[in-house]
Design an enzyme around this catalytic site. Structure first.
Site, PDB file in Angstrom:
ATOM      1  CB  ALA A 104      -8.726  -0.793 -13.152  1.00 34.75           C
ATOM      2  CD  GLN A 107      -3.154   5.408  -9.616  1.00 31.23           C
ATOM      3  OE1 GLN A 107      -3.416   6.555  -9.257  1.00 31.23           O
ATOM      4  NE2 GLN A 107      -3.152   4.390  -8.772  1.00 31.23           N
ATOM      5  CB  THR A 123     -27.834  -8.033 -11.757  1.00 30.46           C
ATOM      6  OG1 THR A 123     -28.569  -9.244 -11.875  1.00 30.46           O
ATOM      7  CG2 THR A 123     -28.776  -6.845 -11.656  1.00 30.46           C
ATOM      8  CB  CYS A 163      -0.880  -4.675  -5.810  1.00 31.46           C
ATOM      9  SG  CYS A 163      -2.238  -3.599  -6.219  1.00 31.46           S
TER      10      CYS A 163
HETATM   11  C1  LIG Z   1      -5.812   0.665  -8.712  1.00 28.78           C
HETATM   12  C2  LIG Z   1      -5.301   0.198 -10.007  1.00 28.78           C
HETATM   13  C3  LIG Z   1      -5.801  -0.952 -10.621  1.00 28.78           C
HETATM   14  C4  LIG Z   1      -6.818  -1.844  -9.961  1.00 28.78           C
HETATM   15  O1  LIG Z   1      -8.064  -1.289  -9.963  1.00 28.78           O
HETATM   16  P1  LIG Z   1      -9.297  -2.079  -9.324  1.00 28.78           P
HETATM   17  O2  LIG Z   1     -10.456  -1.230  -9.690  1.00 28.78           O
HETATM   18  O3  LIG Z   1      -9.023  -2.129  -7.851  1.00 28.78           O
HETATM   19  O4  LIG Z   1      -9.351  -3.420  -9.901  1.00 28.78           O
HETATM   20  C5  LIG Z   1      -5.306  -1.299 -11.868  1.00 28.78           C
HETATM   21  N1  LIG Z   1      -4.351  -0.560 -12.469  1.00 28.78           N
HETATM   22  C6  LIG Z   1      -3.833   0.538 -11.899  1.00 28.78           C
HETATM   23  C7  LIG Z   1      -2.779   1.321 -12.616  1.00 28.78           C
HETATM   24  C8  LIG Z   1      -4.274   0.953 -10.647  1.00 28.78           C
HETATM   25  O5  LIG Z   1      -3.744   2.030 -10.081  1.00 28.78           O
END
Ligand SMILES: *Cc1c(COP(=O)(O)O)cnc(C)c1O
Length: 395
Positions: free
Chosen positions: A76, A187, A247, A332
Site C-alpha cells: 500500500a 485497512q 519481474t 509507523c
Molecule cells: C498498513 C498500511 C499501509 C502500508 O501498507 P504496506 O503494504 O505495508 O506498504 C498504508 N496505509 C494504511 C492505512 C495501512 O494501514
C-alpha cells in the site's frame, strides 16, 4: 513452549490464511510455477503469466473493477506513492498548471511523506483537520477545493482509530469539481464493498497484508475511463503495462488474489463476530470513568478499538500490559515516547495521546482471548490510575 502474549495488533500485521500459504508454497517449489511471467517464449512463462492474471481477476472481482484497472506494487505504501507522485508528475497535470492537493492530517505516513516531498517541489498542499471522531467529510473536501486543485487523497479507514470515511460521497464531490480522488483502502479492502468501477473513485491503494495475506505486495486501482498516464516510480522492462518495472512476483500476487478471495468467503461471518468482541471491549472499559473511546462508533472497522486513559502514567502503560501484544498508536509511529499524530489531530493532549492503546483484532481472535484481555486491561489501568492519584501527578 514459551508463553506468548495475546496478539492484538492485527492492524499492523495479520497471520497468513492457510489456503494462501499453500498456494504460495506450491508456486515457489521447484516443480511449481517459478517461471518469469514475462517470459513469452515457453510454457514456464505462460503458466506463470496465467497465475498472475487469475489473481488479478480474483482481486478485481472482490473490489468491483476490471482486472486491467489493477497494477501490482510492493504494498500500500508504494501504491500511495504511485498514485500521488505518479499523478503529480504526469504530463496531464504538468501541462494543466494545477498545483493544489488536498489530503488530511491523519493519513498514513506514506501519503503524508509523499505530499511533503511535493510541497518542497512547489506544490500547494492542504491537510484537512478531522472531526474529534477522526472523520473527514465530503463537505470539508468541497470547501477546500479551488481552481488549482487536481487531487484529493483521503483514506477509507483510519489505521489508528478505525473510523471509516464516506469515500463515495467524497468521490462524488471530487468528480463534480473535475478533481481526481485517491483513497488508501489498506485497512478496509475485503471488509467493505468498494465497487470501484461504479464509484467515482479514481485511484485506490490495496494490500493483502492486513487481510491474512503476505507482506510485500499490493496493487493500485486506476480507473480505466480516466485514461490517466501516471509516471512510474520504477522504470523497467515494460511490466504492468509500463507502469511498474520489475519481474512480477508470481507467488506474492497469487497470494494476494487468494487472500482477497478468502475474505470474500469469510468476511461477513468474521465481521459479525469481531463487531461483537469490539462491543464487549468498549462496554467493559466504558465502566471506568477515566476511559475515553476514540473514533466514530457508528462507522468503524470491525478490527480496531482505540482507547485513551486519563490520569495514568503513559510510561507504565504498555510495560504493565505485558500479557498483550498491542500498540499505542500505529506501527509507523510507535517510538512510544512520541504521541500519535493521529490522536493529537483529533484533539487529544500529548499526555492523553501517550496514555492510549490500539487494540486490533482479527480472524484468529477468540472469545477466550477477549475475556482475558479485558480483565487484564481493566485491572492494570485501575492500578495505574490509583498510583497516579496517590502521587498526585494529575494534570
Ligand atoms: C498498513 C498500511 C499501509 C502500508 O501498507 P504496506 O503494504 O505495508 O506498504 C498504508 N496505509 C494504511 C492505512 C495501512 O494501514
Amino acid at each position: 513452549m514459551s508463553h506468548l502474549p495475546i496478539y492484538l495488533d492485527y492492524a499492523a500485521a495479520t497471520p497468513i490464511d492457510e489456503a494462501v500459504l499453500e498456494l504460495m508454497l506450491k508456486i515457489l517449489r521447484q516443480d511449481g510455477l517459478f517461471g518469469n511471467p514475462s517470459a513469452k517464449d515457453h510454457i514456464y512463462g505462460w503458466q506463470a503469466a496465467e497465475v498472475v492474471e487469475e489473481a488479478r481477476e480474483k482481486i478485481a472481482k472482490v473490489v468491483g473493477c476490471s482486472p486491467l484497472a489493477l497494477t501490482y506494487t510492493s504494498g500500500a505504501s508504494e501504491s500511495n506513492n504511485l498514485a500521488i507522485l505518479g499523478l503529480a508528475r504526469s504530463k496531464n497535470i504538468i501541462n494543466s498548471n494545477k498545483r493544489h492537493i488536498i489530503s488530511s492530517q491523519i493519513e498514513h505516513k506514506s501519503v503524508l511523506s509523499a505530499l511533503e516531498y511535493l510541497q518542497e517541489q512547489g506544490f500547494k498542499v492542504t491537510l484537512l483537520k478531522p472531526t474529534s471522531q477522526g472523520e473527514i467529510t465530503a463537505q470539508m473536501v468541497a470547501e477546500a477545493i479551488d481552481d488549482q486543485t487536481f487531487l484529493v487523497s483521503i483514506c477509507h479507514a483510519n489505521s489508528v482509530v478505525g473510523t471509516v470515511n464516506d469515500i463515495f460521497a467524497i468521490a462524488d464531490v471530487c468528480r463534480a469539481n473535475d478533481v481526481y480522488f485517491h483513497t488508501d483502502c489498506a485497512q478496509s479492502a475485503g471488509w467493505f464493498d468498494l465497487n470501484l468501477d461504479k464509484s467515482n473513485i479514481s485511484l485506490a491503494s490495496l494490500t493483502p497484508e492486513k487481510i491474512y495475506g503476505p507482506k510485500g505486495v499490493g496493487a493500485l486501482y486506476i480507473k480505466k475511463e480516466l485514461n490517466l498516464a501516471l509516471t512510474p516510480l520504477i522504470f523497467g522492462g515494460g511490466q504492468e503495462r509500463n507502469l511498474r518495472g520489475g519481474t512480477v512476483a508470481t507467488h506474492q500476487v497469487a497470494a494476494m488474489g487468494e487472500a482477497f478471495y478468502q475474505m470474500e468467503q469469510k468476511a461477513s461471518a468474521d465481521k459479525e463476530r469481531l463487531y461483537n468482541y469490539r462491543k464487549q471491549i468498549i462496554q467493559a472499559l466504558s465502566e471506568l470513568d477515566f476511559v475515553k473511546i476514540n473514533g466514530k462508533q457508528d462507522s468503524c472497522l470491525p478490527t480496531i478499538v482505540s482507547v485513551s486513559f486519563k490520569d495514568i502514567d503513559p510510561l507504565m502503560l504498555l510495560p504493565s500490559l505485558h500479557e498483550l501484544a498491542l500498540s499505542t498508536g500505529s506501527a509507523c509511529s510507535s517510538s512510544n515516547l512520541q504521541p500519535s499524530y493521529v490522536l493529537k489531530a483529533i484533539g487529544l493532549s500529548d499526555k492523553e495521546a501517550r496514555a492510549s492503546i490500539r487494540i486490533s483484532i482479527g480472524r484468529f481472535t477468540t472469545q477466550e482471548q477477549i475475556t482475558k484481555a479485558i480483565e487484564h486491561i481493566k485491572s492494570t489501568v485501575i492500578k495505574l490510575h490509583q498510583a497516579c492519584d496517590m502521587w498526585q501527578v494529575k494534570e
